[in-house]
Design an enzyme around this catalytic site. Structure first.
Site, mmCIF file in Angstrom:
data_model
loop_
_atom_site.group_PDB
_atom_site.id
_atom_site.type_symbol
_atom_site.label_atom_id
_atom_site.label_comp_id
_atom_site.label_asym_id
_atom_site.label_seq_id
_atom_site.Cartn_x
_atom_site.Cartn_y
_atom_site.Cartn_z
ATOM 1 N N ASP A 263 1.726 29.146 7.895
ATOM 2 C CA ASP A 263 2.021 29.118 6.445
ATOM 3 C C ASP A 263 0.812 29.087 5.500
ATOM 4 O O ASP A 263 -0.157 28.360 5.750
ATOM 5 C CB ASP A 263 2.811 27.849 6.078
ATOM 6 C CG ASP A 263 3.944 27.538 7.017
ATOM 7 O OD1 ASP A 263 4.189 28.294 7.956
ATOM 8 O OD2 ASP A 263 4.580 26.504 6.783
ATOM 9 N N GLU B 108 12.768 24.760 5.094
ATOM 10 C CA GLU B 108 11.326 24.494 5.094
ATOM 11 C C GLU B 108 10.699 25.031 3.799
ATOM 12 O O GLU B 108 11.279 25.873 3.112
ATOM 13 C CB GLU B 108 10.668 25.160 6.323
ATOM 14 C CG GLU B 108 11.233 24.641 7.647
ATOM 15 C CD GLU B 108 10.512 25.158 8.891
ATOM 16 O OE1 GLU B 108 10.235 24.340 9.785
ATOM 17 O OE2 GLU B 108 10.230 26.360 8.995
#
Ligand code: FRU
Length: 485
Positions: free
Chosen positions: A22, A204
């Site tokens: 990420d 998420e």
């Protein structure tokens, strides 16, 4: 690294070496766009997470910086955000040197191994030299865990209406909003989403931000939620909600689930904090947990999407979130080939470019039925299909190159339901960078991002007319793109 390895993206951000996931801590401060990222410096698979770091002045070219945050006694450093604490509310800086404050999740591996469910907590760190060095707060964690197995990915912004910092945090199947006056002491404000949107996997990387609606004075709040698994084309994906935020609660009357990007490879994306740009800028991780650990690269693993501008349009009475490459990427175009394509029923035409694997293809058309094949001399092809009968756009990577590293990589035809194209002409724009294809239809109303691993560069776009009338592609531009490394 020379950035010359097989499959190495030439105009996307990728780490010099080893594993990345990420994007984290995306913040602009004093002329610099920071990009931190989930990083494991020891291997090309996921491991103890650090925050890698790179900086840019234009969001196109990047300079690598040393690792910013290392795991410590509280755990690995999972995803999170960073803000400029302009008024020094945290007291970490001074009146004339505003601190950068990073807010992240601690993942305590020992706790997980011991079978506890309270091993994710939230911590903070600050920098007084615009991101070069970081100090962890001695009072960490700033938010403990009362038994939520998934409790992570804090994204923070300053809210003018309630005059406080707001943190979006996900807890498995819902969003929690927390408030703070100083980034150190937090209290829970509200929850959202247990009964809204898609729930095929764990929520998420949330992001809540305000967006102006195009051609109006209206402003709405957009909430991004990444989810793994359960995305429309398998594995990980990002949904969004458009609604309102009153300083405490997020609400929406949106019907149904909406997806930011229909492709398999845009995950955990969020927007820049404090950026000078007039619209939010988004970057996502160009992979999918279904096969991220097995993609066929050796030096490094995975890249980010190109930065994209987000904007809202009202279409058929619903707010629709568009995402489209930032303007600055156009500076990478070189000697574009320009032409018009006119194809009779059943006809096809090849457009050739020495290296289509580092290029942009763009045209406008009113055509609703055509096939574009991106091909190389090894017989490999990525097939893009617009099909008005099925009302679908399709991306087929079954024969795109290497696919056998994971059976879930190419086992589905990726689809976008095309329901709201404008009446006449619309734009199709495609960015190809050796190991990725990003397709933007109608300036980003419909987007599909997919990894591919052709063993040789693509050199040909084959256009096929599959409609019952003449197909016209206007203002066709095929341009090599300069590399950024
Ligand atoms: C999303 C994610 C986050 C987590 C991070 C760990 O891809 O699972 O929820 O913070 O990756 O690396």
């Amino acid at each position: 690294s020379s950035y010359k390895e097989a499959f190495r993206p030439q105009f996307h951000f990728s780490p010099q070496e080893k594993w990345m996931n990420d994007p984290n801590g995306m913040v602009y401060h004093e002329g610099i766009y920071h990009l931190f990222y989930q990083y494991y410096p020891e291997d090309i698979v996921w491991g103890p997470m650090h925050w890698g770091h790179a900086i840019s002045t234009d969001l196109v070219h990047w300079n690598h910086k040393p690792i910013a945050l290392f795991p410590d006694e509280h755990g690995y450093i999972f995803s999170g955000s960073a803000v400029v604490d302009t008024n020094n509310t945290s007291g970490f800086g001074t009146a004339d040197n505003a601190p950068l404050v990073a807010v992240f999740t601690y993942h305590d591996m020992e706790g997980e191994k011991a079978g506890r469910n309270n091993y994710q907590t939230q911590g903070i760190a600050y920098s007084l030299d615009n991101g070069d060095t970081w100090t962890k707060y001695e009072g960490n964690p700033v938010i403990g865990n009362e038994g939520l197995k998934d409790f992570r990915d804090p994204k923070v912004f300053w809210d003018d209406q309630s005059n406080q910092w707001i943190m979006s945090l996900v807890a498995g199947d819902h969003l929690q909003l927390w408030g703070s006056s100083n980034l150190k002491v937090w209290s829970k404000l509200s929850e959202f989403g247990r009964n809204q949107g898609a729930h095929g996997g764990v929520w998420e990387c949330p992001d809540l931000f305000k967006v102006k609606v195009e051609d109006s004075d209206e402003e709405k709040w957009v909430l991004l939620i990444s989810m793994n698994p359960g995305a429309p084309n398998g594995g990980s994906g990002t949904q969004y909600f458009v609604g309102d935020f009153d300083g405490k609660r997020f609400t929406t009357d949106q019907k149904g689930t909406r997806w930011l990007d229909w492709g398999t490879d845009n995950y955990a994306g969020v927007t820049y904090s404090n950026a000078p740009d007039d619209k939010p800028i988004f970057i996502g991780w160009m992979s999918n947990w279904a096969y991220a650990r097995e993609t066929p690269t050796e030096m490094w693993r995975s890249a980010m999407t190109v930065p994209r501008t987000l904007y809202l349009e009202k279409i058929a009475d619903e707010y629709t979130l568009f995402n489209y490459p930032i303007k600055a990427l156009e500076t990478l175009r070189t000697e574009p080939l320009k032409k018009e394509v006119e194809l009779e029923v059943g006809a096809n035409e090849n457009i050739e470019l020495t290296n289509l694997s580092q290029a942009e293809v763009k045209f406008t058309t009113s055509g609703r039925d055509f096939i574009l094949k991106l091909k190389n001399s090894n017989g490999e092809e990525t097939v893009l299909t617009m099909d008005s009968g099925q009302q679908l756009f399709l991306l087929d990577r079954i024969a795109s190159g290497k696919t056998d590293f994971n059976e879930r990589f190419a086992n589905t035809m990726q689809q976008i339901p095309i329901e709201n194209l404008p009446g006449g002409e619309y734009e199709v724009r495609i960015l190809i960078d050796w190991s990725s294809v990003e397709v933007f239809i109608d300036k980003g109303q419909y987007v599909m991002t997919a990894q591919i691993f052709p063993t040789e560069h693509y050199t040909t776009v084959e256009v096929q007319n599959t409609s019952k009338s003449t197909l016209r592609l206007k203002e066709v531009m095929v341009s090599p793109l300069k590399g950024i490394w």
